[in-house]
Design an enzyme around this catalytic site. Structure first.
Site, short mmCIF file in Angstrom:
data_model
loop_
_atom_site.label_atom_id
_atom_site.label_comp_id
_atom_site.label_asym_id
_atom_site.label_seq_id
_atom_site.Cartn_x
_atom_site.Cartn_y
_atom_site.Cartn_z
CG LEU A 44 1.04 -3.98 10.71
CD1 LEU A 44 -0.13 -4.11 10.75
CD2 LEU A 44 1.89 -3.05 11.12
CB SER A 45 0.52 -4.31 17.61
OG SER A 45 -0.41 -3.40 17.24
CD GLU A 46 -2.90 -7.43 18.78
OE1 GLU A 46 -2.13 -7.76 19.82
OE2 GLU A 46 -2.47 -5.82 18.91
CB THR A 47 -3.97 -9.24 11.55
OG1 THR A 47 -1.85 -8.65 10.68
CG2 THR A 47 -4.30 -9.57 9.64
CG HIS A 87 -4.53 -1.78 18.00
ND1 HIS A 87 -4.21 -2.56 18.93
CD2 HIS A 87 -4.71 -1.44 16.29
CE1 HIS A 87 -3.08 -3.36 17.63
NE2 HIS A 87 -2.81 -2.07 16.76
#
Length: 285
Positions: A44-47, A87
């Site tokens: 994912l784009s961020e964790t 986000h």
């Protein structure tokens, strides 16, 4: 070791839209290499990883008069740790509010941006209080920026995170193509492309209810980011000045799309949006 993980779609009230982030709440920090491996596996784009901090007696929720929960937050893309992610911050707050519906406010701390206050509003949106990261106009453009986009910039701005390319028509934002390998030469800077919607000369999207639209090509994830809260701490003050208004509605026009409500208040930018849970589960380490 087992860790609970939740995936939340941020800046949307519909699953499969907005930007997905994984959230893991820890009792204490685990090894940085392990956090990076989890983020890489998630793709994912961020964790986001959270560790609760000791309660400060001076901090209290304005609504309930309870001590405001405070967490240290860190964000990892599949490639690296990042110093600021909007986000995944929204996703993290959503999880905490959803877990404890009596909460109306939480605080996060990150080294690069300090203390962030997040408030659950009556309309269901979560409002985030971020530092104003307004960019400055530049006239000497990196060659990689010119060559990495299929449409020539009209104006370019820059802050500590990204270049901001202003176009004449929203259709330019929607249709511009990136050369990922060329734009990678600009790292650690990303590239945002943006335009006010009032210039739209057709009946196509975006909806004219928005003040401006954007897309963001991130060096941290090596491609286009679906919806980027942190970039709007620069886009909002940029368009607030251009349009002469401090409250703006924005749309990030990726394939998933996301809506952001922005308000510029001096050296702070308030960004609000919906979020929705997609997945809850346990990972085995």
């Amino acid at each position: 070791m087992q860790l609970d993980m939740t995936i939340v779609d941020a800046f949307t009230d519909t699953v499969f839209k907005g930007n997905s982030a994984a959230v893991i709440v820890l009792d204490k920090w685990i090894d940085d290499t392990l956090m990076q491996s989890i983020a890489m596996q998630n793709k994912l784009s961020e964790t986001a990883f959270l560790v609760r901090q000791p309660v400060q007696s001076a901090e209290a929720d304005n609504t309930t008069n309870r001590p405001t929960p405070s967490y240290h937050i860190r964000w990892f893309s599949p490639l690296q740790e990042v110093d600021f992610c909007g986000h995944a911050t929204l996703a993290s707050a959503y999880l905490l509010f959803d877990t404890d519906p009596s909460l109306s406010q939480v605080q996060f701390y990150a080294k690069a941006v300090g203390v962030l206050t997040l408030t659950k509003r009556a309309d269901g949106k979560i409002q985030m209080d971020f530092p104003n990261q307004k960019p400055e106009r530049i006239t000497s453009l990196p060659q990689a920026l010119i060559e990495g986009l299929s449409i020539k910039p009209v104006e370019v701005y820059q802050n500590q995170k990204a270049y901001f390319v202003v176009y004449e028509q929203p259709s330019d934002v929607l249709n511009v193509k990136q050369d990922t390998q060329v734009l990678a030469k600009l790292a650690p800077y990303g590239v945002a492309v943006t335009c006010q919607t009032q210039n739209e000369d057709s009946d196509n999207e975006p909806d004219l209810k928005y003040d401006f639209i954007s897309r963001y090509f991130s060096s941290a994830i090596g491609g286009e980011d679906p919806v980027t809260g942190s970039i709007h701490t620069a886009l909002a003050p940029l368009w607030a000045e251009k349009l002469g208004k401090d409250t703006l509605l924005a749309y990030q026009a990726s394939s998933r799309g996301g809506e952001l409500e922005c308000e510029v208040q001096g050296d702070r930018v308030l960004i609000a949006g919906h979020a929705v849970r997609y997945l809850s589960g346990t990972i085995e380490i």
